[in-house]
Design an enzyme around this catalytic site. Structure first.
Site, PDB file in Angstrom:
ATOM      1  N   VAL A 160       1.091  -1.196   0.017  1.00 24.78           N
ATOM      2  CA  VAL A 160       0.020  -0.150   0.055  1.00 24.78           C
ATOM      3  C   VAL A 160       0.805   1.372  -0.060  1.00 24.78           C
ATOM      4  O   VAL A 160       0.789   2.310  -0.822  1.00 24.78           O
ATOM      5  CB  VAL A 160      -0.933  -0.217   1.211  1.00 24.78           C
ATOM      6  CG1 VAL A 160      -1.711   1.281   1.172  1.00 24.78           C
ATOM      7  CG2 VAL A 160      -1.876  -1.088   1.117  1.00 24.78           C
TER       8      VAL A 160
ATOM      9  N   ASP B 291     -10.635 -10.383  10.206  1.00 26.59           N
ATOM     10  CA  ASP B 291     -10.367  -9.132   9.020  1.00 26.59           C
ATOM     11  C   ASP B 291     -11.792  -8.437   8.950  1.00 26.59           C
ATOM     12  O   ASP B 291     -12.061  -7.270   8.918  1.00 26.59           O
ATOM     13  CB  ASP B 291      -9.720  -9.413   7.872  1.00 26.59           C
ATOM     14  CG  ASP B 291      -9.986  -8.389   6.816  1.00 26.59           C
ATOM     15  OD1 ASP B 291      -8.882  -7.427   6.921  1.00 26.59           O
ATOM     16  OD2 ASP B 291     -10.624  -8.334   5.780  1.00 26.59           O
TER      17      ASP B 291
ATOM     18  N   GLU C 299     -10.472   5.921   5.294  1.00 25.39           N
ATOM     19  CA  GLU C 299     -11.287   5.537   4.236  1.00 25.39           C
ATOM     20  C   GLU C 299     -10.797   4.196   3.812  1.00 25.39           C
ATOM     21  O   GLU C 299     -11.779   3.198   3.606  1.00 25.39           O
ATOM     22  CB  GLU C 299     -11.454   6.276   2.930  1.00 25.39           C
ATOM     23  CG  GLU C 299     -12.387   5.858   2.010  1.00 25.39           C
ATOM     24  CD  GLU C 299     -13.833   5.834   2.416  1.00 25.39           C
ATOM     25  OE1 GLU C 299     -14.449   4.550   2.154  1.00 25.39           O
ATOM     26  OE2 GLU C 299     -14.505   7.053   2.638  1.00 25.39           O
TER      27      GLU C 299
ATOM     28  N   GLY D 217     -11.137  -0.810   0.936  1.00 20.46           N
ATOM     29  CA  GLY D 217      -9.941  -0.601  -0.156  1.00 20.46           C
ATOM     30  C   GLY D 217     -10.371   0.373  -0.938  1.00 20.46           C
ATOM     31  O   GLY D 217     -10.419   1.474  -0.585  1.00 20.46           O
TER      32      GLY D 217
ATOM     33  N   VAL E  43     -11.469   0.043   5.231  1.00 21.05           N
ATOM     34  CA  VAL E  43     -12.697  -0.753   5.255  1.00 21.05           C
ATOM     35  C   VAL E  43     -12.878  -1.394   3.867  1.00 21.05           C
ATOM     36  O   VAL E  43     -12.781  -2.851   3.754  1.00 21.05           O
ATOM     37  CB  VAL E  43     -14.095  -0.253   5.801  1.00 21.05           C
ATOM     38  CG1 VAL E  43     -15.179  -0.943   5.420  1.00 21.05           C
ATOM     39  CG2 VAL E  43     -13.831   0.197   7.167  1.00 21.05           C
TER      40      VAL E  43
ATOM     41  N   GLU F 280      -2.544 -15.008   2.928  1.00 14.87           N
ATOM     42  CA  GLU F 280      -1.297 -15.065   3.533  1.00 14.87           C
ATOM     43  C   GLU F 280      -1.109 -16.521   3.831  1.00 14.87           C
ATOM     44  O   GLU F 280      -2.034 -17.228   3.786  1.00 14.87           O
ATOM     45  CB  GLU F 280      -1.303 -14.252   4.871  1.00 14.87           C
ATOM     46  CG  GLU F 280      -1.578 -12.804   4.566  1.00 14.87           C
ATOM     47  CD  GLU F 280      -0.491 -11.842   3.849  1.00 14.87           C
ATOM     48  OE1 GLU F 280       0.584 -12.530   3.838  1.00 14.87           O
ATOM     49  OE2 GLU F 280      -0.718 -10.874   3.337  1.00 14.87           O
TER      50      GLU F 280
ATOM     51  N   LYS G 246      -6.923  -1.262   9.682  1.00 16.80           N
ATOM     52  CA  LYS G 246      -8.071  -1.476   9.907  1.00 16.80           C
ATOM     53  C   LYS G 246      -7.879  -2.020  11.345  1.00 16.80           C
ATOM     54  O   LYS G 246      -8.809  -1.705  12.169  1.00 16.80           O
ATOM     55  CB  LYS G 246      -8.779  -2.746   9.040  1.00 16.80           C
ATOM     56  CG  LYS G 246      -8.087  -3.994   8.922  1.00 16.80           C
ATOM     57  CD  LYS G 246      -8.805  -4.953   8.106  1.00 16.80           C
ATOM     58  CE  LYS G 246      -8.495  -4.510   6.608  1.00 16.80           C
ATOM     59  NZ  LYS G 246      -7.173  -4.691   6.186  1.00 16.80           N
TER      60      LYS G 246
ATOM     61  N   LYS H 158     -13.663  -4.726   9.968  1.00 15.55           N
ATOM     62  CA  LYS H 158     -14.296  -3.728   9.295  1.00 15.55           C
ATOM     63  C   LYS H 158     -15.734  -3.342   9.712  1.00 15.55           C
ATOM     64  O   LYS H 158     -16.304  -2.291   9.647  1.00 15.55           O
ATOM     65  CB  LYS H 158     -14.136  -4.478   7.737  1.00 15.55           C
ATOM     66  CG  LYS H 158     -12.840  -4.515   7.257  1.00 15.55           C
ATOM     67  CD  LYS H 158     -12.788  -5.250   5.653  1.00 15.55           C
ATOM     68  CE  LYS H 158     -11.261  -5.220   5.255  1.00 15.55           C
ATOM     69  NZ  LYS H 158     -11.339  -6.342   4.081  1.00 15.55           N
TER      70      LYS H 158
END
Length: 412
Positions: free
Chosen positions: A12, A196, A124, A129, A127, A185, A100, A200
């Site tokens: 990212v 995950d 933003e 992407g 949650v 992963e 997150k 979110k």
């Protein structure tokens, strides 16, 4: 010119730097300012990067530099991300993050610091992407009372379930393929066990209802126990199985929040969301159902959402955006055991007729999906409390009925 720092140069972080480098003209047009990367914090060196001169391994370079007005956190995890973000806010710098876990665990505390220091904390990308969802909840749907939020919030699990649904691939095989393609992963627990998705739905719920929702208080199930036979039985009954994060408003002031696999009718829009795509349904009392759809992860989609937040920070350097929720002890949550649902059940017994008779006595009327000499699949007609279902299943097991699968039905 507004100078920023990026903490973390992984997927990212490098995407954020790339978008800023390649979209300079449009960013200037939208922000009415030039955005320049002054620092990139990473322990690694990238001599071939166009940002090679920006790298530092010393956080204090960023924290102590008054020229840096905005810091982008892309490191992930809680530590040292939490400490770094907190210190940047305390130093009067706005922060943008895609983290997150950080927001789900520490959002209330960090938002309070941002408010006190008159700076912004925007997230933003944490949650959806590249899917815009927090800004619409906070702004576009602000005139609504949000009655429900429900979504497919994790691309890895959705890819696995899509393979199981469309190609009759087992969970283990689909997970292996997801890992080979880089969707999962090496340790996939965060995805397949629902953690995950839980983070979110907690972030969206906190924003929608104004009180911090902590993941530890949310009933969370993953897809690791979903078997191919259940996918096929569900399909035959007109359903698909998806991992859903859902918040539902109960009795005006209480929330029923859960993360779990659910059976969704094939004609519902969420049922057609496949592969690594995500979709989020928001039900407002004025708008009705609104659905947001797109890639929920990935280098450039996520970077796009991060840079959009950077632009927002640039435009609001001297005028803080209102994005806030209070801390709470989760008193607004109903007890997980009090949550109600219809259920899909697959049971095995040497006396299947007696098992079906016992099921009806304990659970009320049901629809029989299929049965043979040893196996029966049913869908209950009535909603049943989680605690009542647990008690009924315990009684069934005591008379020799094996419960092979129990999955909720979506009611949206």
């Amino acid at each position: 010119m507004v100078q920023i720092a990026i903490m973390g140069y992984g997927v990212v972080g490098s995407g954020v730097a790339e978008v800023i480098q390649t979209h300079k003209t449009s960013l200037k047009s939208h922000s009415k300012n030039v955005i320049d990367v002054k620092y990139i914090l990473d322990l690694r060196k990238f001599p071939d990067s166009p940002f090679a001169d920006c790298f530092t391994d010393n956080f204090s370079d960023i924290a102590s530099d008054d020229e840096v007005k905005i810091v982008v956190e892309c490191m992930g995890g809680l530590s040292p991300s939490y400490e770094y973000v907190r210190d940047c806010l305390l130093a009067g710098k706005s922060v943008v993050t895609s983290n997150k876990e950080l927001i789900a665990e520490k959002g209330a505390e960090l938002l309070k610091i941002a408010k006190e220091k008159n700076v912004n904390l925007l997230f933003e990308a944490s949650v959806g992407g590249g899917i815009p969802i927090l800004r619409p909840i906070n702004q576009c749907l602000a005139a609504n009372n949000v009655l429900e939020i429900a979504g497919i919030l994790n691309g890895t699990t959705n890819y696995i379930l899509t393979k199981m649904i469309n190609e009759k691939t087992s969970f283990e095989q689909a997970l292996k393929q997801a890992q080979e393609l880089g969707y999962a992963e090496r340790n996939p627990d965060s995805d397949v066990k629902g953690y995950d998705t839980c983070r979110k739905i907690c972030i969206m719920s906190s924003l929608a209802y104004g009180k911090h929702i902590y993941p530890k208080n949310i009933s969370t199930e993953g897809i690791e126990n979903i078997e191919l036979s259940d996918v096929e039985y569900a399909s035959g009954a007109g359903y698909v199985i998806k991992l859903i994060g859902r918040t539902k408003k109960i009795n005006d002031d209480m929330l029923d929040i859960a993360v779990c696999p659910m059976l969704i009718k094939k004609d519902h829009l969420l049922a057609s969301v496949n592969d690594v795509y995500n979709a989020i349904l928001v039900k407002g009392d004025a708008t009705g159902d609104v659905i947001f759809y797109g890639r929920g992860a990935g280098k450039l989609p996520t970077a796009s959402a991060v840079v959009a937040d950077v632009i927002d920070c640039v435009k609001h350097i001297s005028a803080r955006k209102y994005l806030y929720w209070e801390d709470s002890s989760n008193e607004q949550l109903i007890e997980p055991d009090d949550s109600k649902s219809r259920f899909y059940l697959r049971v095995e017994s040497d006396d299947i007729a007696n098992a079906l008779n016992s099921l009806e006595k304990l659970l009320g009327k049901f629809n029989l999906v299929t049965s043979d000499n040893t196996t029966a699949v049913i869908i209950t007609e009535n909603e049943i409390k989680i605690c009542d279902m647990r008690s009924a299943l315990s009684k069934l097991e005591n008379i020799g009925v094996n419960i092979k699968a129990k999955i909720r039905l979506a009611d949206f």
